[in-house]
Design an enzyme around this catalytic site. Structure first.
Site, PDB file in Angstrom:
ATOM      1  N   HIS A 236       0.857  -1.194   0.000  1.00 24.01           N
ATOM      2  CA  HIS A 236       0.000   0.000   0.000  1.00 24.01           C
ATOM      3  C   HIS A 236       0.886   1.235   0.000  1.00 24.01           C
ATOM      4  O   HIS A 236       1.865   1.288   0.735  1.00 24.01           O
ATOM      5  CB  HIS A 236      -0.872  -0.021   1.271  1.00 24.01           C
ATOM      6  CG  HIS A 236      -1.906   1.060   1.307  1.00 24.01           C
ATOM      7  ND1 HIS A 236      -1.603   2.374   1.592  1.00 24.01           N
ATOM      8  CD2 HIS A 236      -3.243   1.026   1.082  1.00 24.01           C
ATOM      9  CE1 HIS A 236      -2.719   3.096   1.542  1.00 24.01           C
ATOM     10  NE2 HIS A 236      -3.723   2.301   1.232  1.00 24.01           N
ATOM     11  N   CYS A 274      -4.012   2.628  -4.498  1.00 25.43           N
ATOM     12  CA  CYS A 274      -4.849   3.500  -3.663  1.00 25.43           C
ATOM     13  C   CYS A 274      -4.876   4.889  -4.278  1.00 25.43           C
ATOM     14  O   CYS A 274      -3.894   5.630  -4.205  1.00 25.43           O
ATOM     15  CB  CYS A 274      -4.309   3.545  -2.230  1.00 25.43           C
ATOM     16  SG  CYS A 274      -5.251   4.685  -1.192  1.00 25.43           S
ATOM     17  N   HIS A 301      -8.017   0.576  -3.913  1.00 29.68           N
ATOM     18  CA  HIS A 301      -8.710   1.467  -2.968  1.00 29.68           C
ATOM     19  C   HIS A 301      -9.151   2.697  -3.742  1.00 29.68           C
ATOM     20  O   HIS A 301      -8.305   3.399  -4.299  1.00 29.68           O
ATOM     21  CB  HIS A 301      -7.748   1.959  -1.874  1.00 29.68           C
ATOM     22  CG  HIS A 301      -7.410   0.943  -0.843  1.00 29.68           C
ATOM     23  ND1 HIS A 301      -6.578   1.227   0.227  1.00 29.68           N
ATOM     24  CD2 HIS A 301      -7.797  -0.341  -0.676  1.00 29.68           C
ATOM     25  CE1 HIS A 301      -6.459   0.153   0.980  1.00 29.68           C
ATOM     26  NE2 HIS A 301      -7.181  -0.810   0.463  1.00 29.68           N
ATOM     27  N   ASP A 354     -12.711   3.451  -0.437  1.00 32.14           N
ATOM     28  CA  ASP A 354     -11.862   3.697   0.728  1.00 32.14           C
ATOM     29  C   ASP A 354     -12.406   4.923   1.448  1.00 32.14           C
ATOM     30  O   ASP A 354     -12.641   5.961   0.837  1.00 32.14           O
ATOM     31  CB  ASP A 354     -10.427   3.931   0.254  1.00 32.14           C
ATOM     32  CG  ASP A 354      -9.433   3.889   1.389  1.00 32.14           C
ATOM     33  OD1 ASP A 354      -9.746   3.303   2.433  1.00 32.14           O
ATOM     34  OD2 ASP A 354      -8.334   4.441   1.231  1.00 32.14           O
ATOM     35  N   HIS A 355     -12.600   4.788   2.722  1.00 36.26           N
ATOM     36  CA  HIS A 355     -13.117   5.871   3.572  1.00 36.26           C
ATOM     37  C   HIS A 355     -14.444   6.391   3.028  1.00 36.26           C
ATOM     38  O   HIS A 355     -14.891   6.007   1.953  1.00 36.26           O
ATOM     39  CB  HIS A 355     -12.136   7.042   3.683  1.00 36.26           C
ATOM     40  CG  HIS A 355     -10.790   6.613   4.182  1.00 36.26           C
ATOM     41  ND1 HIS A 355      -9.747   7.495   4.325  1.00 36.26           N
ATOM     42  CD2 HIS A 355     -10.316   5.418   4.581  1.00 36.26           C
ATOM     43  CE1 HIS A 355      -8.682   6.843   4.784  1.00 36.26           C
ATOM     44  NE2 HIS A 355      -9.008   5.580   4.945  1.00 36.26           N
ATOM     45  N   TYR A 372     -14.387   5.152   8.399  1.00 37.41           N
ATOM     46  CA  TYR A 372     -14.982   3.830   8.162  1.00 37.41           C
ATOM     47  C   TYR A 372     -16.388   3.689   8.735  1.00 37.41           C
ATOM     48  O   TYR A 372     -16.820   2.600   9.072  1.00 37.41           O
ATOM     49  CB  TYR A 372     -14.059   2.730   8.687  1.00 37.41           C
ATOM     50  CG  TYR A 372     -12.813   2.596   7.827  1.00 37.41           C
ATOM     51  CD1 TYR A 372     -12.848   1.836   6.662  1.00 37.41           C
ATOM     52  CD2 TYR A 372     -11.642   3.256   8.153  1.00 37.41           C
ATOM     53  CE1 TYR A 372     -11.729   1.731   5.857  1.00 37.41           C
ATOM     54  CE2 TYR A 372     -10.510   3.157   7.351  1.00 37.41           C
ATOM     55  CZ  TYR A 372     -10.561   2.387   6.210  1.00 37.41           C
ATOM     56  OH  TYR A 372      -9.458   2.281   5.402  1.00 37.41           O
TER      57      TYR A 372
HETATM   58  C1  DNO Z   1      -6.325   3.701   5.745  1.00 36.86           C
HETATM   59  C2  DNO Z   1      -5.750   2.528   5.123  1.00 36.86           C
HETATM   60  C3  DNO Z   1      -4.437   2.085   5.739  1.00 36.86           C
HETATM   61  C4  DNO Z   1      -4.016   0.828   5.053  1.00 36.86           C
HETATM   62  C5  DNO Z   1      -2.709   0.299   5.485  1.00 36.86           C
HETATM   63  C6  DNO Z   1      -2.319  -0.841   4.585  1.00 36.86           C
HETATM   64  O1  DNO Z   1      -7.477   3.864   5.732  1.00 36.86           O
HETATM   65  O2  DNO Z   1      -5.704   2.656   3.748  1.00 36.86           O
HETATM   66  O3  DNO Z   1      -4.646   1.813   7.084  1.00 36.86           O
HETATM   67  O4  DNO Z   1      -4.916  -0.175   5.343  1.00 36.86           O
HETATM   68  O5  DNO Z   1      -1.746   1.269   5.440  1.00 36.86           O
HETATM   69  O6  DNO Z   1      -1.288  -1.516   5.148  1.00 36.86           O
END
Ligand code: DNO
Length: 398
Positions: A236, A274, A301, A354-355, A372
Site C-alpha cells: 500500500h 490506492c 482502494h 476507501d473511507h 470507516y
Molecule cells: C487507511 C488505510 C491504511 C491501510 C494500510 C495498509 O485507511 O488505507 O490503514 O490499510 O496502510 O497496510
C-alpha cells in the site's frame, strides 16, 4: 468490460459496522485482518479459520487481507528482524492454507496513515478527514520539537506555522496531537509524546536508500514464500505520499513503485492501487500509473482527495476532488479486459470504496472508526458501482 469485485473493509467483531451492514451495501466480500493479533506474532490456522467461517456464515467472502503489519525491526533492520520475518512467513503460509489469496501491507515508518482533523465540516454539512499541512508543521515545530525539525521546513512554512500556532487553543492543539500520534484505526502502534520521540529516534541515520534496501531485503525473504503459498502481495502506498517528521518514505511515486517491482521481479510482488494516497501528489498521473503497473495491481482502494497548494488536502466525495475517478475506474476495468484476453484467472480485481464522509445517522454515534462509518462508504460504493455499470452500458451502446 466487467465490474470490479465489490468489497468493504470490516474491522472484526468489534466493528460497529456489522457483516449484515456490509451486505446491505451490496458488497459481496470483506477485506479484513485479525485485528486482535497486531504485535508481530504469526497468525495460525486456528486463528484464521474461525474468522473466515464467521464471515462465510454471514454470506460474505474473505479473500483479501488488509493488513498484516510489518514490524518496526524489519523496517530498521533491527535485532529482531530475522524472527519477525520468520513470523511473517508463517502467517503467509497459514493464509495460503486457509485459501486466502491477496495480502495488502505497508512499509511506512512509525506512523501509518496520517490526518490532522477527523471532523472537517463539508459544505454538505457532513464531515471529512483532512490533513492540514500548516497544523501539522505547527505541531511538529512548536509542540513535538523533535531534534533538527527546522531543517525540514522552509522559512515561509515556519512563519505560517508560527502564526497558526498562536491562534490555536491548547485544546485544539491537544486534539491535533491525539489525531496525529494516538493512532487511527488499523494502525498497530499508538504513542504519547515521549514514546513517539523515542520511536522517531529509531530512524536516526536511516536514509530513504536504507529504507528501500530494508524493503528489498524483506521482499527477498517473503516473495518466494508467498509464491509457494499462492498469495499475491500488494504494498500500500504511503499516506500521505511524502515525508512526515523527517522520516523516509519510499512508496509514494511511480519511480518508487518501479524500484519496488524491480527488487523482486514477479507478479507476486504487486501493488495496492490506492487513488487516495497517490492522488495527493499532483505529479502522480493515476491513469498512467494504472497503465504502467496494471499487470501487478492486485487490490484497489478508490477514494478522492481535494489538493491544496500548500500540501494540505481533504477527502472529497468519491467522484469529487482532484482525481478524475471515472477515468481511473475505466483504466482499471480495461486492465481486467487485458488480463482476461491473456487468460489470467485473477483478472477480476477486488476494489473497495476507501473511507467515506461521516453522514446522517452516523454523526453523533458514540463509536465509529474515522473514515470507516457505514453511510459514507455506502454512498461511495453506490457512486462507484454507478460509474462501473455506466461505463459498461456506454461500451455496449457503442
Ligand atoms: C487507511 C488505510 C491504511 C491501510 C494500510 C495498509 O485507511 O488505507 O490503514 O490499510 O496502510 O497496510
Amino acid at each position: 468490460m466487467q465490474p470490479m469485485r465489490e468489497t468493504l473493509r470490516w474491522y472484526g467483531p468489534d466493528d460497529p459496522v456489522t457483516l449484515d451492514h456490509v451486505r446491505q451495501t451490496g458488497a459481496t466480500e470483506v477485506v479484513s485482518a485479525l485485528h486482535h493479533i497486531y504485535d508481530g506474532r504469526a497468525w495460525s490456522d486456528d486463528d484464521i479459520a474461525p474468522y473466515k467461517s464467521r464471515i462465510a456464515a454471514a454470506g460474505l467472502i474473505w479473500d483479501v487481507v488488509e493488513s498484516v503489519p510489518v514490524h518496526n525491526d524489519i523496517k530498521i533492520a533491527g535485532p529482531g528482524r530475522a524472527a519477525r520475518i520468520a513470523a511473517y512467513q508463517d502467517t503467509i503460509r497459514a493464509l495460503g492454507r486457509q485459501g486466502l489469496t491477496t495480502l495488502c501491507y505497508n512499509f511506512m515508518p512509525v506512523v501509518d496513515w496520517t490526518r490532522t482533523n477527523l471532523r472537517h465540516k463539508m459544505p454538505s454539512t457532513g464531515y471529512a478527514l483532512r490533513f492540514d499541512a500548516v497544523d501539522f508543521a505547527a505541531y511538529d515545530l512548536f509542540v513535538l520539537r523533535r531534534p533538527g525539525v527546522a531543517q525540514d521546513y522552509s522559512n515561509a512554512q515556519i512563519a505560517a506555522a508560527e502564526t497558526r500556532f498562536q491562534t490555536l487553543t491548547p485544546d485544539e492543539m491537544a486534539a491535533i496531537e491525539r489525531t496525529l500520534i494516538a493512532g487511527l484505526p488499523a494502525t498497530e502502534r499508538k504513542f504519547d509524546r515521549a514514546s513517539f520521540l523515542d520511536a522517531l529516534r529509531d530512524y536516526d541515520g536511516i536514509t530513504p536508500a536504507d529504507l528501500r534496501a530494508n524493503l528489498a531485503y524483506f521482499l527477498s525473504e517473503i516473495v518466494p514464500v508467498a509464491e509457494e503459498a499462492g498469495i499475491k502481495l500488494c504494498i500500500h502506498p504511503d499516506d500521505p505520499p511524502f515525508s512526515l517528521y523527517g522520516l523516509p518514505r519510499v512508496v509514494s511515486t511511480a519511480a518508487d513503485i518501479r524500484a519496488i517491482f524491480a527488487a523482486a521481479d514477479t507478479p507476486t510482488n504487486g501493488l495496492t492501487f490506492c487513488t487516495g494516497s497517490f492522488g495527493v501528489r499532483q505529479d502522480n498521473d493515476l491513469v498512467a500509473m494504472v497503465r504502467e503497473f496494471g499487470p501487478r495491481i492486485h487490490f484497489v482502494h478508490l477514494r478522492n482527495v481535494t489538493r491544496e497548494p500548500d500540501g494540505s488536502f481533504h477527502e472529497a466525495d468519491h467522484l469529487g476532488g482532484s482525481t478524475d475517478m471515472p477515468a481511473v475506474v475505466i483504466a482499471l476495468m480495461r486492465e481486467q479486459d487485458r488480463r482476461r484476453a491473456e487468460g489470467r484467472t485473477d483478472w477480476n480485481l477486488p476494489m473497495r470504496p476507501d473511507h467515506g464522509h461521516l453522514l446522517a445517522d452516523d454523526i453523533g454515534k458514540a463509536r465509529i472508526n474515522p473514515g470507516y462509518s457505514l453511510i459514507g462508504r455506502l454512498k461511495g460504493m453506490a457512486e462507484l458501482r454507478g460509474v462501473m455499470h455506466g461505463a459498461i452500458a456506454m461500451e455496449g451502446a457503442g
